[in-house]
Scaffold this active site. Structure first.
Site, PDB file in Angstrom:
ATOM      1  N   ASP A 174     -15.635   9.623   0.263  1.00  0.00           N
ATOM      2  CA  ASP A 174     -14.773   8.588  -0.308  1.00  0.00           C
ATOM      3  C   ASP A 174     -15.424   7.227  -0.063  1.00  0.00           C
ATOM      4  OD1 ASP A 174     -12.320   6.680  -0.237  1.00  0.00           O
ATOM      5  OD2 ASP A 174     -11.344   8.571  -0.736  1.00  0.00           O
TER       6      ASP A 174
ATOM      7  N   HIS B 275     -13.984   4.696   0.962  1.00  0.00           N
ATOM      8  CA  HIS B 275     -13.343   4.127   2.146  1.00  0.00           C
ATOM      9  C   HIS B 275     -13.602   5.011   3.368  1.00  0.00           C
ATOM     10  CE1 HIS B 275     -10.922   2.562  -1.280  1.00  0.00           C
ATOM     11  NE2 HIS B 275     -11.009   1.460  -0.584  1.00  0.00           N
TER      12      HIS B 275
ATOM     13  N   ASP C 128     -13.376   7.604  -5.571  1.00  0.00           N
ATOM     14  CA  ASP C 128     -13.479   6.147  -5.710  1.00  0.00           C
ATOM     15  C   ASP C 128     -14.877   5.650  -5.376  1.00  0.00           C
ATOM     16  OD1 ASP C 128     -13.173   6.764  -3.046  1.00  0.00           O
ATOM     17  OD2 ASP C 128     -11.401   5.526  -2.727  1.00  0.00           O
TER      18      ASP C 128
ATOM     19  N   HIS D  99      -6.289   8.436   5.442  1.00  0.00           N
ATOM     20  CA  HIS D  99      -5.978   7.232   6.222  1.00  0.00           C
ATOM     21  C   HIS D  99      -4.742   7.358   7.109  1.00  0.00           C
ATOM     22  CE1 HIS D  99      -9.082   5.005   4.206  1.00  0.00           C
ATOM     23  NE2 HIS D  99      -8.504   5.077   3.018  1.00  0.00           N
TER      24      HIS D  99
ATOM     25  N   ASP E  76       0.809  -1.218   0.000  1.00  0.00           N
ATOM     26  CA  ASP E  76       0.000   0.000   0.000  1.00  0.00           C
ATOM     27  C   ASP E  76       0.844   1.271   0.000  1.00  0.00           C
ATOM     28  OD1 ASP E  76      -2.344  -1.360  -0.059  1.00  0.00           O
ATOM     29  OD2 ASP E  76      -3.052  -0.751   1.916  1.00  0.00           O
TER      30      ASP E  76
ATOM     31  N   TYR F 260      -9.361   5.885  -8.528  1.00  0.00           N
ATOM     32  CA  TYR F 260      -8.345   5.045  -9.151  1.00  0.00           C
ATOM     33  C   TYR F 260      -8.637   4.699 -10.604  1.00  0.00           C
ATOM     34  CZ  TYR F 260      -7.396   5.163  -4.282  1.00  0.00           C
ATOM     35  OH  TYR F 260      -7.163   5.649  -3.028  1.00  0.00           O
TER      36      TYR F 260
END
Length: 431
Positions: free
Chosen positions: A173, A175, A262, A138, A96, A301
Site C-alpha cells: 500500500d 501508506h 493506492d 491502520h 477519516d 481510491y
C-alpha cells in the site's frame, strides 16, 4: 513445486453497498466492481468461492479492546451525537472515520473474510486465500484510523500464529502499515515489511527505516520509506531484493500480502507511478515462494483502477493471463473510453534517486544480518478456531425483520454465486 494451487476466494456483496458519505475517498463499491470483473473474466470457475461468516464481537476482541468493539457495535449515525466523548476517545466521527449505516456489520464481514481465509490455510484446505475486502491496516487496538475500524490483518495473523511459528507480513500500500506493525512490534513471531511513501507529512507519518521493532521484536519490523514518483523498475527491483533476503533469513511458514492499490499511478490519494503490471509483479514474485499465502486488498481510491488491479492479481494467483479488452459486465461503463485493463502511465517526477534507494537497501540488509535465522518458538496446544455463541430460535422476536444477510445464509444469491463444484455458499462450517 505445487502442481496446481487451490485457491479460496471470499466475497460478500453487502460489503460493497456501504457508504462512507459524500466526498469521502473510500468507496467500498470498488469491491463490487472488482468482483464483477473477476466474474466477467470467468476466474471464479478456477477458484472456490465463499461468503465469509460475520466475525463475532468476541473474535474481534482477540485484538481490539472489548470496550472499543462494544462501542462500534452500538454506535449509529442517529446516536453519535449522544456519545461525543467516546467518539473522540475512539477517533470516530472525524473526517477519516465517520459513523455510517451498517458500520459494524461492514467490519464483521471484511474481518470475517480474513479470519476465514486464515483458517482455511491453517487447515490446509487451500494454498492461497484471497479477501479483497480486507487489508485495513491502520486500525489500532482501541481506535479507528485512516478509514480503518477493525484491523482484519492482525486478526488473520493471530489465527495463523496458532499453526505457524513465523508469519511474514508484506505491505505494498502507498501508506505505511502502521496498525499491523504496532500490533507485533515486540515479537519475533511476525516480521512486518512495509513499502510506502514517507515524508512530507504523508499519512500516517510513521514508517522510517529506523523503526525496526523493540525487545524480542527488534529487527523484525522492516520499513522501506519511499519518495514520490517511484516507478515499476525501481520498486520491483528493490522489492525482489529485500523480500528474497527476508524469506531466506526468516523462513516464514506463511505469508500475508496486503495489496493496497493506492500505490498505482493516478490514485486519488497516492503519489507513485506504478503500473498494474508492476504492482502485480510483486504478487507474482511472492507466489513463487510456494508458501501458504493470504492475500488482501487495502487502500485504493481510483476505484476503476482498483478493480483492474485486483482482477489482474487474481489472475496472477491463478496463473492466468487476462486479455487487455475488458469483457462486458455490470460495471463496464466505468472502464470507458478504452475498456482495457491497462492504465495510463504516471507522470509524477521520480524523486527516488539510485543513491537514495541504495542507501535504504543497505540499511535494511544490515538490519536483517543482525537477526538470528528463523527464530524458534515453543508451540502450545492449538486453540479452537471458532467461538460461536449459542443461538436459540425460540428467543428470536418473530416481529423483528430478518436482516438480508441472515436470509442469505439460507438463500443462494443469484447475482454472486454460480453453478458447479466451485460454489460454496456456506458459512465456512467445513473449515
Amino acid at each position: 513445486m505445487r502442481s496446481k494451487d487451490r485457491i479460496s476466494y471470499f466475497y460478500d456483496g453487502d460489503v460493497g453497498s456501504v457508504y462512507f458519505g459524500p466526498n469521502h475517498p473510500m468507496k467500498p463499491h470498488r469491491l463490487c466492481m472488482t468482483h464483477h470483473l473477476v466474474l466477467s473474466y470467468e476466474l471464479h470457475k478456477k477458484m472456490e468461492i465463499y461468503r465469509p461468516h460475520k466475525a463475532y464481537p468476541v473474535e474481534l476482541a482477540q485484538f481490539h479492546s472489548a470496550d472499543y468493539v462494544e462501542f462500534l457495535h452500538r454506535i449509529t449515525p442517529d446516536t453519535q451525537h449522544l456519545f461525543l466523548n467516546d467518539m473522540a476517545k475512539y477517533k470516530l466521527g472525524v473526517d477519516d472515520c465517520p459513523v455510517f449505516e451498517n458500520l459494524f456489520e461492514f467490519c464483521q464481514i471484511y474481518a470475517g473474510g480474513t479470519i476465514d481465509a486464515a483458517r482455511r490455510l491453517n487447515n490446509k484446505l487451500c494454498d492461497i486465500a484471497i479477501n479483497w475486502a480486507g487489508g485495513l491496516h491502520h486500525a489500532k487496538k482501541c481506535e479507528a484510523s485512516g478509514f480503518c475500524y477493525v484491523n482484519d490483518l492482525v486478526l488473520g495473523i493471530l489465527e495463523l500464529l496458532k499453526y505457524h511459528a513465523r508469519v511474514l507480513y508484506i505491505d505494498i500500500d502507498v501508506h505505511h502499515g502502521d496498525g499491523v506493525e504496532e500490533a507485533f512490534y515486540f515479537t519475533d513471531r511476525v516480521m512486518t515489511v512495509s513499502f510506502h511513501k514517507y515524508g512530507d507529512s504523508f499519512f500516517p507519518g510513521t514508517g522510517d527505516v529506523k523503526e525496526i521493532g523493540l525487545k524480542e521484536g527488534k529487527y523484525y519490523a522492516i520499513n522501506v520509506p519511499l519518495k514520490d514518483g517511484i516507478d515499476d523498475n525501481s520498486f520491483t527491483r528493490l522489492f525482489k531484493t529485500l523480500i528474497s533476503k527476508v524469506v531466506e533469513i526468516y523462513q516464514p511458514g506463511v505469508i500475508v500480502l496486503q495489496c493496497g492499490a493506492d500505490s498505482l499511478a493516478g490514485d486519488r490519494l497516492g503519489c507513485f507511478n506504478l503500473s498494474i503490471d508492476g504492482h502485480a509483479e510483486c504478487v507474482r514474485f511472492v507466489k513463487k515462494f510456494n508458501l501458504p499465502l493470504l492475500v488482501t486488498g487495502g487502500g485504493g481510491y481510483t476505484k476503476e483502477n482498483v478493480a483492474r488491479c485486483w482482477t489482474v492479481e487474481t489472475g496472477v494467483l491463478l496463473d492466468t493471463d487476462l486479455p487487455n479488452k475488458i469483457p462486458d459486465n455490470e460495471y463496464i461503463k466505468y472502464f470507458a473510453p478504452d475498456y482495457s485493463l491497462n492504465i495510463q502511465n504516471g507522470h509524477i517526477e521520480n524523486l527516488n534517486s539510485k543513491s537514495y534507494l541504495g542507501t535504504i537497501k543497505m540499511q535494511v540488509l544490515e538490519n536483517l544480518r543482525r537477526i538470528q535465522h528463523a527464530p524458534g518458538v515453543q508451540m502450545q496446544e492449538v486453540p479452537p478456531d471458532f467461538y460461536i455463541p449459542d443461538f436459540d430460535e425460540d428467543e428470536e422476536n418473530p416481529d423483528e425483520r430478518i436482516h438480508q444477510r441472515t436470509q442469505d445464509k439460507h438463500i443462494q444469491r443469484e447475482d454472486e454465486y454460480y453453478d458447479g463444484d466451485n460454489d460454496h455458499d456456506c458459512n465456512m462450517d467445513d473449515a
